[in-house]
Design a protein around this motif. Structure first.
Motif, PDB file in Angstrom:
ATOM      1  N   GLY A 138       5.107  16.621 -10.308  1.00  0.00           N
ATOM      2  CA  GLY A 138       4.931  15.178 -10.239  1.00  0.00           C
ATOM      3  C   GLY A 138       3.498  14.775  -9.947  1.00  0.00           C
ATOM      4  N   HIS A 139       3.310  13.507  -9.619  1.00  0.00           N
ATOM      5  CA  HIS A 139       1.975  12.954  -9.375  1.00  0.00           C
ATOM      6  C   HIS A 139       1.313  13.687  -8.210  1.00  0.00           C
ATOM      7  N   PRO A 140       0.027  14.066  -8.342  1.00  0.00           N
ATOM      8  CA  PRO A 140      -0.630  14.827  -7.265  1.00  0.00           C
ATOM      9  C   PRO A 140      -0.757  14.061  -5.949  1.00  0.00           C
ATOM     10  N   ALA A 141      -0.635  12.736  -5.990  1.00  0.00           N
ATOM     11  CA  ALA A 141      -0.734  11.955  -4.756  1.00  0.00           C
ATOM     12  C   ALA A 141       0.611  11.797  -4.049  1.00  0.00           C
ATOM     13  N   LYS A 142       1.692  12.163  -4.691  1.00  0.00           N
ATOM     14  CA  LYS A 142       3.028  11.900  -4.153  1.00  0.00           C
ATOM     15  C   LYS A 142       3.213  12.478  -2.751  1.00  0.00           C
ATOM     16  N   ARG A 143       2.845  13.717  -2.559  1.00  0.00           N
ATOM     17  CA  ARG A 143       3.091  14.381  -1.273  1.00  0.00           C
ATOM     18  C   ARG A 143       2.220  13.802  -0.163  1.00  0.00           C
TER      19      ARG A 143
ATOM     20  N   VAL B 138      -6.506   8.411  -3.994  1.00  0.00           N
ATOM     21  CA  VAL B 138      -6.002   9.061  -5.206  1.00  0.00           C
ATOM     22  C   VAL B 138      -7.135   9.784  -5.928  1.00  0.00           C
ATOM     23  N   ASP B 139      -8.302   9.160  -6.016  1.00  0.00           N
ATOM     24  CA  ASP B 139      -9.447   9.810  -6.668  1.00  0.00           C
ATOM     25  C   ASP B 139      -9.810  11.103  -5.956  1.00  0.00           C
ATOM     26  N   LEU B 140      -9.794  11.082  -4.625  1.00  0.00           N
ATOM     27  CA  LEU B 140     -10.099  12.301  -3.871  1.00  0.00           C
ATOM     28  C   LEU B 140      -9.071  13.390  -4.158  1.00  0.00           C
ATOM     29  N   LEU B 141      -7.816  13.022  -4.220  1.00  0.00           N
ATOM     30  CA  LEU B 141      -6.760  14.013  -4.468  1.00  0.00           C
ATOM     31  C   LEU B 141      -6.897  14.644  -5.849  1.00  0.00           C
ATOM     32  N   TYR B 142      -7.271  13.852  -6.836  1.00  0.00           N
ATOM     33  CA  TYR B 142      -7.500  14.412  -8.169  1.00  0.00           C
ATOM     34  C   TYR B 142      -8.667  15.407  -8.168  1.00  0.00           C
ATOM     35  N   ARG B 143      -9.652  15.147  -7.332  1.00  0.00           N
ATOM     36  CA  ARG B 143     -10.790  16.072  -7.255  1.00  0.00           C
ATOM     37  C   ARG B 143     -10.431  17.352  -6.517  1.00  0.00           C
ATOM     38  N   GLU B 144      -9.619  17.248  -5.477  1.00  0.00           N
ATOM     39  CA  GLU B 144      -9.384  18.393  -4.593  1.00  0.00           C
ATOM     40  C   GLU B 144      -8.213  19.277  -4.995  1.00  0.00           C
ATOM     41  N   ILE B 145      -7.212  18.719  -5.653  1.00  0.00           N
ATOM     42  CA  ILE B 145      -6.061  19.532  -6.064  1.00  0.00           C
ATOM     43  C   ILE B 145      -6.386  20.169  -7.413  1.00  0.00           C
ATOM     44  N   PRO B 146      -6.328  21.488  -7.512  1.00  0.00           N
ATOM     45  CA  PRO B 146      -6.688  22.177  -8.762  1.00  0.00           C
ATOM     46  C   PRO B 146      -5.852  21.692  -9.940  1.00  0.00           C
ATOM     47  N   ALA B 147      -6.461  21.712 -11.112  1.00  0.00           N
ATOM     48  CA  ALA B 147      -5.808  21.204 -12.327  1.00  0.00           C
ATOM     49  C   ALA B 147      -4.464  21.858 -12.601  1.00  0.00           C
ATOM     50  N   PRO B 148      -4.314  23.192 -12.479  1.00  0.00           N
ATOM     51  CA  PRO B 148      -2.988  23.782 -12.733  1.00  0.00           C
ATOM     52  C   PRO B 148      -1.903  23.213 -11.817  1.00  0.00           C
ATOM     53  N   ALA B 149      -2.256  22.946 -10.541  1.00  0.00           N
ATOM     54  CA  ALA B 149      -1.283  22.387  -9.594  1.00  0.00           C
ATOM     55  C   ALA B 149      -0.964  20.935  -9.922  1.00  0.00           C
TER      56      ALA B 149
ATOM     57  N   GLY C  75       0.781  -1.237   0.000  1.00  0.00           N
ATOM     58  CA  GLY C  75       0.000   0.000   0.000  1.00  0.00           C
ATOM     59  C   GLY C  75       0.807   1.278   0.000  1.00  0.00           C
ATOM     60  N   PHE C  76       2.111   1.219  -0.326  1.00  0.00           N
ATOM     61  CA  PHE C  76       2.939   2.421  -0.335  1.00  0.00           C
ATOM     62  C   PHE C  76       2.818   3.209  -1.636  1.00  0.00           C
ATOM     63  N   ALA C  77       2.474   2.548  -2.724  1.00  0.00           N
ATOM     64  CA  ALA C  77       2.554   3.161  -4.042  1.00  0.00           C
ATOM     65  C   ALA C  77       1.190   3.677  -4.493  1.00  0.00           C
ATOM     66  N   TYR C  78       1.131   4.949  -4.877  1.00  0.00           N
ATOM     67  CA  TYR C  78      -0.127   5.547  -5.313  1.00  0.00           C
ATOM     68  C   TYR C  78      -0.526   5.089  -6.709  1.00  0.00           C
ATOM     69  N   ALA C  79       0.404   4.497  -7.464  1.00  0.00           N
ATOM     70  CA  ALA C  79       0.093   4.042  -8.816  1.00  0.00           C
ATOM     71  C   ALA C  79      -0.645   2.710  -8.820  1.00  0.00           C
ATOM     72  N   GLU C  80      -0.732   2.045  -7.679  1.00  0.00           N
ATOM     73  CA  GLU C  80      -1.388   0.738  -7.575  1.00  0.00           C
ATOM     74  C   GLU C  80      -2.543   0.820  -6.584  1.00  0.00           C
ATOM     75  N   ASP C  81      -3.635   0.140  -6.898  1.00  0.00           N
ATOM     76  CA  ASP C  81      -4.755   0.100  -5.974  1.00  0.00           C
ATOM     77  C   ASP C  81      -4.542  -1.031  -4.979  1.00  0.00           C
ATOM     78  N   ALA C  82      -4.430  -0.680  -3.702  1.00  0.00           N
ATOM     79  CA  ALA C  82      -4.174  -1.678  -2.660  1.00  0.00           C
ATOM     80  C   ALA C  82      -4.675  -1.138  -1.328  1.00  0.00           C
TER      81      ALA C  82
END
Length: 330
Positions: free
Chosen positions: A203-208, A187-198, A118-125
């Motif tokens: 890098g990936h919006p979930a990284k931080r 990850v889905d929540l982060l894509y919704r909440e972080i504005p598109a320009p940011a 469950g460490f990697a945001y690119a994989e669903d776990a």
């Protein structure tokens, strides 16, 4: 289960920094972050007089490293512990001092590459992120239990996430109807909440957020602040502590601790410094060393590495460095 792999960062340089301290018979290295044993394997191969005590909080890492290093016989010993427990580990092994300590900080290749951890945001776990899955609170627990203010603090301090409050508020709203269990949901929540320009920079919006949760779950900075002074106290004259960090917060702790350990406590304008009052340690690296473009191309995880090393040049004063660190020196 997916299979882990391990590509040690700056391997040749790390071994070169350790080698002077490990060139005598029965020299001992503490690999405080053993992982899959890549650094330890190189040390045991190239420093033929040395033996290694490998510490890891992850039982699966210890098992896999033990299999990899079995051919070295009693030159390797694995210990299940957190690396701030170095004094206790050495006491249990009957060791008063060692010749070197190595830290390769952050999440290991094994933990990133095994989807089920469950460490990697690119994989669903499942949102676990514990380095030792046998104890402690998971990332899902943090998301489902912490208040919005606590979550925002974690994201801001450990992830340097500028949308920390916005993300934390969204987490609290969503968990009221559907508690967090998987990385995809977060990850889905982060894509919704972080504005598109940011989302288009940095890098990936979930990284931080994933980094912040991992550091909170494993208490990484607090463990590091305790472990570095303990490692410095553990090395003999000629001994070295070598640290690879991958995050600015980690590197800041290392830099400040090493600076405190090598700082003279006599006035700057004193014309002559008595030998017994000179610092007991010296910096081996000038600033933080980085990976070159060739290594980064072969191993992208090397891009953020900062490598620092320190050496004991004489016995310390009667008061240990860890005691000084406890009083706020480090």
């Amino acid at each position: 289960m997916t299979s882990p792999r391990h590509d040690p960062v700056l391997l040749d340089r790390v071994v070169a920094l350790l080698h002077p301290a490990l060139s005598r018979a029965d020299a001992v290295l503490v690999d405080a972050t053993l992982g899959l044993g890549g650094h330890t394997e190189a040390v045991l191969t190239r420093c033929e007089l040395a033996r290694v005590v490998g510490i890891d909080r992850d039982p699966e890492a210890l098992r896999l490293a033990g299999e990899r290093l079995a051919g070295f016989g009693d030159r390797f010993e694995g210990v299940h512990a957190v690396y701030d427990e170095i004094p206790e580990v050495l006491a249990d092994l009957g060791l008063d001092q060692v010749d070197a300590v190595l830290f390769d900080l952050g999440v290991s290749s094994m933990q990133l590459d095994v989807r089920e951890r469950g460490f990697a945001y690119a994989e669903d776990a499942a949102l676990d992120m514990r380095m030792d899955q046998g104890s402690g609170r998971t990332a899902a627990d943090v998301l489902n239990i912490y208040s919005a203010a606590e979550l925002a603090r974690v994201l801001r301090e450990y992830g340097e996430e500028r949308f920390a409050r916005r993300i934390a508020a969204a987490v609290v709203r969503e968990r009221a109807d559907r508690p967090f269990t998987t990385s995809r949901q977060l990850v889905d929540l982060l894509y919704r909440e972080i504005p598109a320009p940011a989302r288009r920079t940095g890098g990936h919006p979930a990284k931080r957020t994933f980094q912040a949760l991992r550091m909170e779950v494993n208490d990484e900075l607090a463990v590091l602040r305790r472990a570095l002074p303990a490692a410095i106290d553990a090395i003999s004259v000629g001994g070295r502590v070598v640290v690879e960090s991958y995050h600015s917060l980690e590197d800041r702790v290392v830099k400040r601790t090493f600076a405190a350990a090598t700082r003279s406590d006599v006035p700057d304008d004193l014309p002559v410094v008595e030998a017994e009052r000179a610092p007991a340690l010296r910096l081996v690296t000038r600033g933080a060393e980085r990976a070159d473009e060739d290594e980064i191309r072969l191993n992208p995880r090397a891009a953020s590495v900062r490598l620092r090393a320190i050496e004991r040049v004489r016995p310390d004063r009667s008061r240990t460095f860890s005691n000084r660190a406890d009083k706020g020196v480090a």
